[in-house]
Write a protein that holds these residues in place. Structure first.
Motif, PDB file in Angstrom:
ATOM      1  N   SER A   1     -75.743  46.760  68.566  1.00 40.95           N
ATOM      2  CA  SER A   1     -75.501  46.519  69.991  1.00 40.95           C
ATOM      3  C   SER A   1     -74.690  47.668  70.582  1.00 40.95           C
ATOM      4  CB  SER A   1     -74.826  45.163  70.214  1.00 40.95           C
ATOM      5  OG  SER A   1     -73.539  45.142  69.662  1.00 40.95           O
TER       6      SER A   1
ATOM      7  N   ILE B   1     -83.607  49.967  66.035  1.00 42.72           N
ATOM      8  CA  ILE B   1     -83.059  50.823  67.082  1.00 42.72           C
ATOM      9  C   ILE B   1     -82.809  52.241  66.560  1.00 42.72           C
ATOM     10  CG2 ILE B   1     -80.702  50.042  66.629  1.00 42.72           C
ATOM     11  CD1 ILE B   1     -80.357  50.130  69.713  1.00 42.72           C
TER      12      ILE B   1
ATOM     13  N   TYR C   1     -87.538  48.932  76.276  1.00 48.70           N
ATOM     14  CA  TYR C   1     -86.301  49.133  77.040  1.00 48.70           C
ATOM     15  C   TYR C   1     -85.844  50.580  76.918  1.00 48.70           C
ATOM     16  CZ  TYR C   1     -81.418  48.420  78.469  1.00 48.70           C
ATOM     17  OH  TYR C   1     -80.203  48.489  79.089  1.00 48.70           O
TER      18      TYR C   1
ATOM     19  N   GLN D   1     -80.352  42.456  70.302  1.00 51.20           N
ATOM     20  CA  GLN D   1     -80.433  41.682  71.546  1.00 51.20           C
ATOM     21  C   GLN D   1     -79.559  40.450  71.535  1.00 51.20           C
ATOM     22  OE1 GLN D   1     -84.398  40.459  72.951  1.00 51.20           O
ATOM     23  NE2 GLN D   1     -85.115  41.789  71.347  1.00 51.20           N
TER      24      GLN D   1
ATOM     25  N   TYR E   1     -76.965  50.797  71.491  1.00 48.46           N
ATOM     26  CA  TYR E   1     -77.629  50.807  72.801  1.00 48.46           C
ATOM     27  C   TYR E   1     -76.862  51.678  73.781  1.00 48.46           C
ATOM     28  CZ  TYR E   1     -81.238  47.199  72.499  1.00 48.46           C
ATOM     29  OH  TYR E   1     -82.365  46.500  72.221  1.00 48.46           O
TER      30      TYR E   1
ATOM     31  N   THR F   1     -86.610  45.882  72.638  1.00 51.03           N
ATOM     32  CA  THR F   1     -85.879  47.102  72.296  1.00 51.03           C
ATOM     33  C   THR F   1     -86.689  48.368  72.585  1.00 51.03           C
ATOM     34  OG1 THR F   1     -84.727  45.922  70.559  1.00 51.03           O
ATOM     35  CG2 THR F   1     -84.661  48.294  70.458  1.00 51.03           C
TER      36      THR F   1
END
Lengths: 282, 273
Positions: free
Chosen positions: B226, A112, A223, B211, B229, A220
């Motif tokens: 998390s 990420i 998205y 996820q 995000y 990920t």
């Protein structure tokens, strides 16, 4: 001496903890998913969940989108990583040694974080746009929220990943093979197809299947960077769960995606089993 | 440019261009992010910030919720790695040493997490975790992280154990060492590089997993990825960059400390059976 009569339950005992976790956390849920996919919300048997996806235009679009994305990522990543691996193997320069150290890092950067970093470069108000404005060029890359954005982010991860696998394979190609072929008058084209390729094609398959399998269920990257419509299968699945709370349909879609991946997995296992036979022989 | 071309010679010149493209593509985004994290003023269309400072670091580090996620993630990664070692090494050893019925099947089962769509597994997992009261618990998230990287933890050490000769273990047994002593004094040190690489995969895999932590961990367990995000969606890029850089630090430290174990060969082992 007593090593010879290993108690037959010994290996099972040793495998048990790991396999139990796998069974409870992965295998049972998967079986449960398969059962769910054939049932309605109140437990009646039905094929409607599958019918929905097999006849829905949206799902078909997603499938096509995902397949195109996965194949382009796979092809681009394989071509670039093969060239990179060849360069790392056969160039003895200082630059090649530096790159040889640097290319392993992306594999271990949290996904990420990397996506975020790449997004800040390619988005319409990102680095590329700002940099070109210095020269009076107003250019909006339009890469984000598009398939290209997904592919670029994926290349960032997958080129180093498959270059790593291929470099490992290429280290099996001894210099002497290449030199003797050269002495016998082979050009690089011939050396590549007749000597290098047979030694590495198995790893090419491994890398390609892992990339493809990763793309089918990817979440990920699409998205954060992908378009709203059409969307990748991973996002479609996420929506079934999060937006529509339709677990039966989500289950059916998971199974369908698994079947697609299974095609890749079979190729992967087959090419690996050959190695098994060779190892058993030694 | 022309002078450079003739000065270096065609081959060297092309190699430098290749190097530049490589660094820009793979390291440019990361460097840009590090620069942004130290930004003071960064308005559109500034290419780089016009002033620098620790403004956004202070901002992120003053939010106790975010600092908590840093600790959660680190503790989680350590626990996941230790538990994973504990349950996977015996399995890896058994697969490497003994021939038993169902061995290939057991070994293949660890590939499942990579073949079945993750989101599908997590949703189904959630159903079972509800029944076991594991939703929103630390243990639940640990389990998710363990299965994610189990393949590496079994396959890589298994390959490493196979390179240790049985005779070496047997001779230690012959002079009277207990099986456990043999394992810790003979087998494990020899298989050490493989175990290190597998642990790295597990630790860093846990640090980046988002996820599963989102689906299983919320609302009680917040991990850095998390949390990221939400930050990406709602914070300016300068604040997001700070958080992303923090998430990057453990990976960098570990990779530098263990760099001698990281070769293409060692890393690829986990992907082949």
């Amino acid at each position: 001496m007593d090593k010879k009569k290993v108690r037959p339950w010994m290996p099972y005992l040793m495998v048990a903890p790991a396999f139990t976790v796998m069974l409870l956390v992965v295998i049972l849920p998967i079986l449960n998913t398969v059962a769910q996919s054939f049932s309605t919300a109140d437990g009646q048997f039905t094929l409607a969940n599958y019918q929905y996806f097999l006849t829905s235009y949206e799902a078909f679009e997603s499938l096509v989108f995902t397949v195109i994305e996965a194949l382009s990522t796979m092809l681009l990543a394989m071509v670039f990583s093969f060239l990179l691996a060849l360069y790392l193997r056969f160039s003895k320069s200082g630059i090649s040694r530096i790159i040889g150290r640097l290319y392993l890092l992306p594999r271990f950067i949290p996904g990420i974080v990397a996506v975020y970093a790449v997004m800040n470069i390619i988005k319409d108000a990102g680095f590329i746009n700002r940099f070109l404005q210095l020269f009076g060029i107003m250019y909006k890359p339009g890469l984000l929220y598009d398939m290209k954005g997904i592919v670029i982010c994926n290349l960032w991860f997958n080129i180093p990943f498959s270059a790593m696998l291929l470099s490992a394979a290429l280290s099996n190609v001894a210099d002497s093979y290449v030199e003797s072929a050269k002495d016998a008058g082979c050009g690089w084209g011939k050396i590549l197809t007749k000597i290098i390729w047979p030694l590495v094609y198995k790893d090419v398959i491994v890398a390609a299947t892992f990339i493809l399998m990763g793309q089918i269920g990817a979440f990920t990257i699409p998205y954060l960077t992908g378009p709203n419509n059409p969307k990748m299968l991973g996002i479609l699945l996420y929506q079934q769960v999060n937006t529509y709370l339709d677990y039966q349909r989500a289950a059916a879609l998971s199974v369908l995606m698994f079947i697609i991946c299974l095609g890749g997995a079979v190729v992967y296992i087959k090419s690996n089993m050959k190695e098994e036979a060779w190892q058993a022989g030694k | 440019m022309k002078r450079l071309y003739y000065g270096l010679g065609k081959k060297k010149f092309l190699e430098w261009i290749f190097f530049a493209v490589f660094v820009l593509f793979f390291y440019g985004p990361l460097m840009n992010m590090v620069v942004l994290s130290f930004a003071g003023d960064y308005e559109y269309p500034d290419v780089v910030p016009t002033s620098y400072g620790f403004k956004w670091w202070d901002y992120i580090l003053s939010k106790s919720q975010m600092v908590d996620t840093i600790f959660t993630s680190l503790v989680l990664a350590v626990v996941v790695t230790l538990v994973s070692l504990l349950i996977c090494l015996p399995a890896a050893y058994a697969i490497a040493r003994y021939k038993f019925r169902g061995r290939s099947l057991v070994r293949l089962s660890f590939l499942l997490t990579n073949a079945f769509p993750k989101m599908g597994i997590y949703t189904a997992m959630a159903v079972i975790f509800y029944k076991l009261n594991l939703m929103g618990t630390f243990v639940g998230v640990v389990l998710v992280h363990i299965v994610n990287t189990m393949m590496f933890m079994v396959w890589i050490p298994s390959g490493a154990f196979r390179t240790v000769h049985v005779q070496q273990e047997e001779s230690a047994r012959d002079v009277g060492a207990s099986p456990l002593r043999v394992f810790f004094r003979i087998t494990m040190p020899m298989a050490w590089p493989g175990i290190v690489v597998a642990s790295l995969y597990t630790f860093l895999g846990s640090m980046e997993e988002a996820q599963g932590s989102l689906l299983i961990g919320l609302p009680n367990v917040h991990t850095m990825p998390s949390e990221l995000y939400g930050i990406i969606m709602s914070f300016p890029e300068t604040a997001g960059s700070v958080f992303a850089v923090i998430l990057l630090i453990p990976s960098l430290i570990l990779l530098i400390v263990f760099r001698k174990y990281l070769s293409a060969e060692a890393l690829s082992n986990g992907l082949k059976m």
